[in-house]
Scaffold this motif. Structure first.
Motif, PDB file in Angstrom:
ATOM      1  N   ALA A   1      -2.709  -3.181 -13.470  1.00  0.00           N
ATOM      2  CA  ALA A   1      -3.721  -2.225 -12.516  1.00  0.00           C
ATOM      3  C   ALA A   1      -3.266  -0.573 -12.710  1.00  0.00           C
ATOM      4  N   VAL A   2      -2.193  -0.374 -12.682  1.00  0.00           N
ATOM      5  CA  VAL A   2      -1.897   0.980 -12.942  1.00  0.00           C
ATOM      6  C   VAL A   2      -2.327   1.565 -14.109  1.00  0.00           C
ATOM      7  N   LYS A   3      -2.152   0.943 -15.088  1.00  0.00           N
ATOM      8  CA  LYS A   3      -2.484   1.555 -16.750  1.00  0.00           C
ATOM      9  C   LYS A   3      -4.245   1.580 -16.518  1.00  0.00           C
ATOM     10  N   LYS A   4      -4.739   0.403 -15.984  1.00  0.00           N
ATOM     11  CA  LYS A   4      -6.312   0.473 -16.026  1.00  0.00           C
ATOM     12  C   LYS A   4      -6.763   1.465 -15.357  1.00  0.00           C
ATOM     13  N   GLY A   5      -5.980   2.067 -14.225  1.00  0.00           N
ATOM     14  CA  GLY A   5      -6.517   3.022 -13.221  1.00  0.00           C
ATOM     15  C   GLY A   5      -6.511   4.359 -13.909  1.00  0.00           C
ATOM     16  N   PHE A   6      -5.242   4.434 -14.667  1.00  0.00           N
ATOM     17  CA  PHE A   6      -5.277   5.831 -15.369  1.00  0.00           C
ATOM     18  C   PHE A   6      -6.329   5.970 -16.516  1.00  0.00           C
ATOM     19  N   LYS A   7      -6.612   4.626 -17.177  1.00  0.00           N
ATOM     20  CA  LYS A   7      -7.560   4.769 -18.319  1.00  0.00           C
ATOM     21  C   LYS A   7      -9.054   4.901 -17.856  1.00  0.00           C
TER      22      LYS A   7
ATOM     23  N   ILE B   1       1.057  -1.101  -0.040  1.00  0.00           N
ATOM     24  CA  ILE B   1       0.006  -0.066   0.054  1.00  0.00           C
ATOM     25  C   ILE B   1       0.871   1.371  -0.084  1.00  0.00           C
ATOM     26  N   ALA B   2       2.132   1.152   0.575  1.00  0.00           N
ATOM     27  CA  ALA B   2       2.988   2.141   0.475  1.00  0.00           C
ATOM     28  C   ALA B   2       3.224   2.784  -1.063  1.00  0.00           C
ATOM     29  N   ASP B   3       3.526   1.711  -1.806  1.00  0.00           N
ATOM     30  CA  ASP B   3       3.902   2.183  -3.138  1.00  0.00           C
ATOM     31  C   ASP B   3       2.667   2.596  -3.992  1.00  0.00           C
ATOM     32  N   ILE B   4       1.258   1.899  -3.743  1.00  0.00           N
ATOM     33  CA  ILE B   4       0.088   2.119  -4.124  1.00  0.00           C
ATOM     34  C   ILE B   4      -0.388   3.702  -3.821  1.00  0.00           C
ATOM     35  N   ALA B   5      -0.030   3.959  -2.680  1.00  0.00           N
ATOM     36  CA  ALA B   5      -0.446   5.317  -2.223  1.00  0.00           C
ATOM     37  C   ALA B   5       0.617   6.615  -2.770  1.00  0.00           C
ATOM     38  N   THR B   6       1.894   6.046  -2.872  1.00  0.00           N
ATOM     39  CA  THR B   6       2.731   7.163  -3.238  1.00  0.00           C
ATOM     40  C   THR B   6       2.777   7.356  -4.662  1.00  0.00           C
TER      41      THR B   6
ATOM     42  N   TRP C   1      11.735   2.707  -9.928  1.00  0.00           N
ATOM     43  CA  TRP C   1      10.614   2.375  -9.142  1.00  0.00           C
ATOM     44  C   TRP C   1       9.473   2.726  -9.956  1.00  0.00           C
ATOM     45  N   TYR C   2       9.436   4.398 -10.305  1.00  0.00           N
ATOM     46  CA  TYR C   2       8.470   4.757 -10.999  1.00  0.00           C
ATOM     47  C   TYR C   2       8.058   4.016 -12.417  1.00  0.00           C
ATOM     48  N   ASN C   3       9.310   3.761 -13.253  1.00  0.00           N
ATOM     49  CA  ASN C   3       8.768   3.026 -14.408  1.00  0.00           C
ATOM     50  C   ASN C   3       8.355   1.533 -14.077  1.00  0.00           C
ATOM     51  N   GLU C   4       8.719   0.996 -12.999  1.00  0.00           N
ATOM     52  CA  GLU C   4       8.262  -0.360 -13.062  1.00  0.00           C
ATOM     53  C   GLU C   4       6.845  -0.475 -12.446  1.00  0.00           C
ATOM     54  N   ILE C   5       6.380   0.566 -11.556  1.00  0.00           N
ATOM     55  CA  ILE C   5       5.167   0.843 -10.998  1.00  0.00           C
ATOM     56  C   ILE C   5       4.102   0.999 -12.241  1.00  0.00           C
ATOM     57  N   SER C   6       4.654   2.013 -13.070  1.00  0.00           N
ATOM     58  CA  SER C   6       3.936   2.532 -14.146  1.00  0.00           C
ATOM     59  C   SER C   6       3.481   1.446 -15.222  1.00  0.00           C
ATOM     60  N   GLU C   7       4.269   0.305 -15.450  1.00  0.00           N
ATOM     61  CA  GLU C   7       4.054  -0.507 -16.288  1.00  0.00           C
ATOM     62  C   GLU C   7       2.917  -1.846 -15.687  1.00  0.00           C
ATOM     63  N   ARG C   8       2.660  -1.595 -14.196  1.00  0.00           N
ATOM     64  CA  ARG C   8       1.640  -2.732 -13.889  1.00  0.00           C
ATOM     65  C   ARG C   8       0.419  -2.468 -14.574  1.00  0.00           C
TER      66      ARG C   8
END
Length: 80
Positions: free
Chosen positions: A63-69, A26-31, A54-61
């Motif tokens: 779920a993250v892409k889905k959240g942005f869309k 959740i620390a990564d998800i919240a940040t 870290w940012y590049n790795e998280i941005s490729e997940r």
């Protein structure tokens, strides 16, 4: 000034661990959403090697892409 300090602290933490709290949490998800607005902060995310990794790795997940869309079908996490 505070934002720059936060970037520095996060970069230092991420020099010792793949994610903020050891494992992806959740620390990564919240940040992530805050750092995803790095262009607004005008600090230069690319200047922080570990935070950029870290940012590049998280941005490729997926779920993250889905959240942005979710709100805008064309939006993706901005690149460093």
């Amino acid at each position: 000034k505070i934002s720059k300090s936060i970037y520095k602290d996060l970069d230092e933490r991420l020099s010792k661990s793949k994610f903020l709290a050891g494992d992806y949490s959740i620390a990564d998800i919240a940040t992530f959403p805050w750092i995803a607005r790095h262009e607004w902060h005008d600090i230069g995310l690319i200047n922080y090697k570990n935070l950029t990794r870290w940012y590049n790795e998280i941005s490729e997940r997926e779920a993250v892409k889905k959240g942005f869309k979710f709100m805008n079908t064309d939006e993706v996490p901005p690149k460093p």
